[in-house]
Motif scaffolding. Structure first.
Motif, PDB file in Angstrom:
ATOM      1  N   LYS A 121     -18.814 -29.972-157.112  1.00  0.00           N
ATOM      2  CA  LYS A 121     -17.541 -29.253-157.085  1.00  0.00           C
ATOM      3  C   LYS A 121     -17.210 -28.706-158.471  1.00  0.00           C
ATOM      4  O   LYS A 121     -17.490 -29.343-159.481  1.00  0.00           O
ATOM      5  CB  LYS A 121     -16.422 -30.194-156.638  1.00  0.00           C
ATOM      6  CG  LYS A 121     -16.414 -30.415-155.146  1.00  0.00           C
ATOM      7  CD  LYS A 121     -15.225 -31.251-154.730  1.00  0.00           C
ATOM      8  CE  LYS A 121     -15.299 -31.479-153.223  1.00  0.00           C
ATOM      9  NZ  LYS A 121     -14.789 -32.798-152.862  1.00  0.00           N
ATOM     10  N   ALA A 122     -16.625 -27.520-158.466  1.00  0.00           N
ATOM     11  CA  ALA A 122     -16.204 -26.892-159.721  1.00  0.00           C
ATOM     12  C   ALA A 122     -14.876 -26.177-159.499  1.00  0.00           C
ATOM     13  O   ALA A 122     -14.645 -25.645-158.415  1.00  0.00           O
ATOM     14  CB  ALA A 122     -17.262 -25.896-160.186  1.00  0.00           C
ATOM     15  N   ILE A 176     -15.830 -21.039-165.295  1.00  0.00           N
ATOM     16  CA  ILE A 176     -15.263 -22.391-165.202  1.00  0.00           C
ATOM     17  C   ILE A 176     -14.789 -22.767-166.598  1.00  0.00           C
ATOM     18  O   ILE A 176     -15.602 -22.871-167.512  1.00  0.00           O
ATOM     19  CB  ILE A 176     -16.329 -23.396-164.714  1.00  0.00           C
ATOM     20  CG1 ILE A 176     -16.828 -22.998-163.316  1.00  0.00           C
ATOM     21  CG2 ILE A 176     -15.779 -24.816-164.728  1.00  0.00           C
ATOM     22  CD1 ILE A 176     -18.079 -23.745-162.879  1.00  0.00           C
ATOM     23  N   PRO A 177     -13.473 -22.928-166.801  1.00  0.00           N
ATOM     24  CA  PRO A 177     -12.986 -23.264-168.141  1.00  0.00           C
ATOM     25  C   PRO A 177     -13.258 -24.727-168.515  1.00  0.00           C
ATOM     26  O   PRO A 177     -13.828 -25.480-167.721  1.00  0.00           O
ATOM     27  CB  PRO A 177     -11.479 -23.004-168.056  1.00  0.00           C
ATOM     28  CG  PRO A 177     -11.162 -22.662-166.646  1.00  0.00           C
ATOM     29  CD  PRO A 177     -12.399 -22.819-165.820  1.00  0.00           C
ATOM     30  N   GLY A 178     -12.805 -25.104-169.683  1.00  0.00           N
ATOM     31  CA  GLY A 178     -12.881 -26.504-170.103  1.00  0.00           C
ATOM     32  C   GLY A 178     -13.679 -26.710-171.367  1.00  0.00           C
ATOM     33  O   GLY A 178     -14.904 -26.563-171.362  1.00  0.00           O
ATOM     34  N   HIS A 179     -12.975 -27.068-172.476  1.00  0.00           N
ATOM     35  CA  HIS A 179     -13.680 -27.314-173.741  1.00  0.00           C
ATOM     36  C   HIS A 179     -13.248 -28.647-174.351  1.00  0.00           C
ATOM     37  O   HIS A 179     -13.227 -28.805-175.568  1.00  0.00           O
ATOM     38  CB  HIS A 179     -13.449 -26.142-174.709  1.00  0.00           C
ATOM     39  CG  HIS A 179     -12.006 -25.855-174.984  1.00  0.00           C
ATOM     40  ND1 HIS A 179     -11.291 -24.913-174.281  1.00  0.00           N
ATOM     41  CD2 HIS A 179     -11.137 -26.404-175.854  1.00  0.00           C
ATOM     42  CE1 HIS A 179     -10.045 -24.897-174.717  1.00  0.00           C
ATOM     43  NE2 HIS A 179      -9.931 -25.809-175.677  1.00  0.00           N
ATOM     44  N   GLU A 180     -12.872 -29.594-173.480  1.00  0.00           N
ATOM     45  CA  GLU A 180     -12.614 -30.974-173.939  1.00  0.00           C
ATOM     46  C   GLU A 180     -13.348 -31.895-172.951  1.00  0.00           C
ATOM     47  O   GLU A 180     -12.727 -32.589-172.163  1.00  0.00           O
ATOM     48  CB  GLU A 180     -11.109 -31.265-173.952  1.00  0.00           C
ATOM     49  CG  GLU A 180     -10.347 -30.439-174.967  1.00  0.00           C
ATOM     50  CD  GLU A 180      -8.870 -30.793-175.095  1.00  0.00           C
ATOM     51  OE1 GLU A 180      -8.289 -30.473-176.134  1.00  0.00           O
ATOM     52  OE2 GLU A 180      -8.299 -31.388-174.161  1.00  0.00           O
ATOM     53  N   ASP A 215     -19.993 -21.749-168.740  1.00  0.00           N
ATOM     54  CA  ASP A 215     -19.109 -22.591-167.933  1.00  0.00           C
ATOM     55  C   ASP A 215     -18.820 -23.917-168.633  1.00  0.00           C
ATOM     56  O   ASP A 215     -19.714 -24.565-169.179  1.00  0.00           O
ATOM     57  CB  ASP A 215     -19.729 -22.855-166.554  1.00  0.00           C
ATOM     58  CG  ASP A 215     -19.616 -21.628-165.652  1.00  0.00           C
ATOM     59  OD1 ASP A 215     -18.709 -20.793-165.890  1.00  0.00           O
ATOM     60  OD2 ASP A 215     -20.427 -21.501-164.712  1.00  0.00           O
ATOM     61  N   GLY A 216     -17.546 -24.316-168.605  1.00  0.00           N
ATOM     62  CA  GLY A 216     -17.102 -25.517-169.290  1.00  0.00           C
ATOM     63  C   GLY A 216     -16.982 -26.730-168.389  1.00  0.00           C
ATOM     64  O   GLY A 216     -17.766 -26.890-167.458  1.00  0.00           O
TER      65      GLY A 216
END
Ligand SMILES: [Zn+2]
Length: 348
Positions: free
Chosen positions: A16-17, A71-75, A130-131
């Motif tokens: 899932k994303a 797909i975001p996300g950098h933590e 994609d993050g």
């Protein structure tokens, strides 16, 4: 007529994303094949991913070169579950994270000087590729951060961007133990800034709007609390001797401009809260007393490891609210509301 039966290809395992299909679109939960790491890359089984205000860049399409769906996300905090060709320094089963710095080319002028954060071809996790808003993420080894045992995944996630940004800005600010250091804004960045400033041995003044955060700021390690609505914060800082450093975390250029006169001799206003309207300061304000205005962006993976190890050692932790990946839209809205205490984290 006989039917030709072809054996179906074994279907790739799915995951899932939470993706953004196009600029301005809402989050949608997509089922897609688990990605394979290429040469010089690893695959991380994501355990937690922080939601950062800068994810708005992906959500709202504010950067023209971002390719969609994205797909975001950098933590991102998790465990390496597959390594690509040519990867020797990272192993399956090892805990690893990815922050804002998503990779560098090792060949440009800045990289050759060791200044990786300013690489001319720098990659940003969750923007360039994609993050972490997904169950499995592929990342280049240049972006990887080792996570120490003393930190949970959900605690480590916000430290990979919000944490290293405040930690790195403070440790590079020039302030020495005992100096008056003010943290403007008691929010996602500021509540970490207060903790770091205390552990670094500074005399810490927290500056917030209204009396609500006074108790919390002191619990986090502030020695003084300044209510910028009830008082003139710059004058209050001068009463304390003038700040050696003010770290400006709340994204308000107006609030930052109002603090310049709170700086003491050789004082520095260190800006990490990103806005797009101008900070106002006169040359005279800077000249008399040799004041400085400086910005600071995040940190390299090596600096981020320093930040994480420091947190494991000293007990600095983010305050978080967790949401399951499936509720990414709700979690993002919570972050955007500004009411979260203080960082919102997706868990997988
Ligand atoms: Zn480079």
């Amino acid at each position: 007529m006989a039917t030709l039966r072809v054996a179906p290809k074994p279907e790739a395992a799915k995951m899932k994303a939470a993706q953004i299909a196009k600029p301005g679109a809402e989050f949608e939960i997509d089922e897609r094949p688990i990605p394979e790491p290429g040469t010089g890359e690893v695959r991380i089984k994501v355990q937690a991913c922080g939601i950062c205000h800068s994810d708005v860049l992906v959500k709202d399409g504010l950067i023209p070169w971002i390719q969609y769906p994205r797909i975001p996300g950098h933590e991102v905090a998790g465990v390496i579950d597959e390594v690509g060709e040519g990867v020797a320094a990272w192993k399956k089963g090892q805990r690893a994270g990815v922050g804002w710095h998503g990779g560098h080319d090792n060949t440009c002028r800045e990289c050759r000087r060791g200044d990786f954060i300013n690489c001319r071809n720098v990659k940003i996790s969750g923007l360039s590729y994609d993050g972490g808003y997904q169950q499995y993420m592929v990342a280049p080894v240049e972006a990887l951060v080792a996570i120490p045992d003393g930190l949970s995944d959900a605690d480590a996630a916000p430290l990979l961007d919000a944490g290293v940004t405040t930690y790195n800005a403070l440790r590079n600010s020039g302030a020495m133990p005992g100096d008056l250091v003010a943290v403007q804004g008691i929010g996602g960045l500021g509540h970490l800034g207060v903790q770091f400033a205390n552990k670094f041995g500074y005399n810490v003044a927290a500056i917030g709007r209204g009396p609500e955060n006074a108790v919390l700021a002191k619990k986090m390690g502030a020695h003084a609390y300044i209510d910028s609505q009830a008082t003139n914060a710059a004058q209050e800082l001068q009463k304390l001797g003038g700040a050696r450093v003010i770290i400006a975390t709340a994204p308000s250029s107006k609030a930052m401009s109002a603090l310049v006169d709170g700086l003491g001799p050789n004082g520095k206003l260190m800006v990490i809260g990103a806005t797009f309207d101008p900070i106002e300061v006169t040359p005279a304000q800077l000249i008399f007393g040799n004041k400085t205005l400086q910005g600071w962006a995040s940190g390299t993976p090596a600096a981020t490891e320093d930040a994480l190890n420091f947190c494991a050692l000293t007990g600095v932790r983010p305050m978080i609210e967790t949401y399951p990946l499936e509720k990414a839209a709700e979690a993002y809205a919570r972050m955007l509301s500004g009411n979260a205490q203080f960082r919102v984290v997706l868990t997988m």
